[in-house]
Design a protein around this motif. Sequence first.
Motif, mmCIF file in Angstrom:
data_model
loop_
_atom_site.group_PDB
_atom_site.id
_atom_site.type_symbol
_atom_site.label_atom_id
_atom_site.label_comp_id
_atom_site.label_asym_id
_atom_site.label_seq_id
_atom_site.Cartn_x
_atom_site.Cartn_y
_atom_site.Cartn_z
ATOM 1 N N VAL A 23 0.843 -1.198 0.000
ATOM 2 C CA VAL A 23 0.000 0.000 0.000
ATOM 3 C C VAL A 23 0.883 1.255 0.000
ATOM 4 C CG1 VAL A 23 -1.695 1.322 1.301
ATOM 5 C CG2 VAL A 23 -1.929 -1.142 1.132
ATOM 6 N N GLY A 24 1.854 1.293 0.883
ATOM 7 C CA GLY A 24 2.728 2.472 0.991
ATOM 8 C C GLY A 24 3.551 2.722 -0.263
ATOM 9 N N SER A 25 4.131 1.665 -0.835
ATOM 10 C CA SER A 25 4.951 1.877 -2.033
ATOM 11 C C SER A 25 4.079 2.241 -3.237
ATOM 12 C CB SER A 25 5.816 0.649 -2.326
ATOM 13 O OG SER A 25 5.026 -0.487 -2.598
ATOM 14 N N ALA A 26 2.849 1.738 -3.304
ATOM 15 C CA ALA A 26 1.926 2.129 -4.382
ATOM 16 C C ALA A 26 1.586 3.613 -4.263
ATOM 17 C CB ALA A 26 0.662 1.277 -4.346
ATOM 18 N N GLU A 27 1.332 4.070 -3.045
ATOM 19 C CA GLU A 27 1.029 5.490 -2.830
ATOM 20 C C GLU A 27 2.219 6.360 -3.212
ATOM 21 O OE1 GLU A 27 -0.204 5.697 1.249
ATOM 22 O OE2 GLU A 27 -2.193 4.873 0.805
ATOM 23 N N ARG A 28 3.422 5.951 -2.822
ATOM 24 C CA ARG A 28 4.617 6.738 -3.158
ATOM 25 C C ARG A 28 4.872 6.750 -4.669
ATOM 26 N NH1 ARG A 28 6.053 4.208 1.557
ATOM 27 N NH2 ARG A 28 7.178 2.533 0.493
#
Length: 189
Positions: free
Chosen positions: A44-49
């Motif tokens: 989730v975090g790397s997709a957002e970044r």
Amino acid sequence: MLRPLSTRATALSLAGAFVVCLAAAAALFPRSFPLISLDQRLTVGSAERAAEAFARAHGLPWDGERVAARFEGDGAAQTFLDLTGGADTVRAVARGTDHALYAWHVRRFSPGVVRETRVALAPDGRVIGFRRKLADADARPALASDSAQRLAEQVRDAWLGESPARWRLATTSYETKKESGRVDRTFTF
């Protein structure tokens, strides 16, 4: 005259039926529910970044109070592929790069505000789509269909950094907004 089965015979009959059912389920499960192995490189975090980096690199507004990310499958495409080509076809498409059966969709927005930016990413991190939603009252310069398509092709080539030969135009559509008279055109490659 019928005689009742003994408890032991009943237990053996049930055990035999259970084994037959278990073997049938094991044989039929992969055909009914094909398992897919995804090259999932994002969280989730790397997709957002990744979505934020793409938006900022290409001048897409990335404002708003909230970010929402979801991982979802293209059930309609998967069902079509399964019905027309079977489980092996579904697996082949999932392994390939022509169509992402599963994708991360990252959205930047403010509650109650129509304007938002969306970026779609394949499980391996490739950007596979983007969208900027405007309010109906927002006016924009009018472009003819052929000019808008050329612009979309230029943006696709520059932003995705892939050969134009890899893409073909699949559909086009447009919508005229009543408030502003703006024509929103969509090109799907």
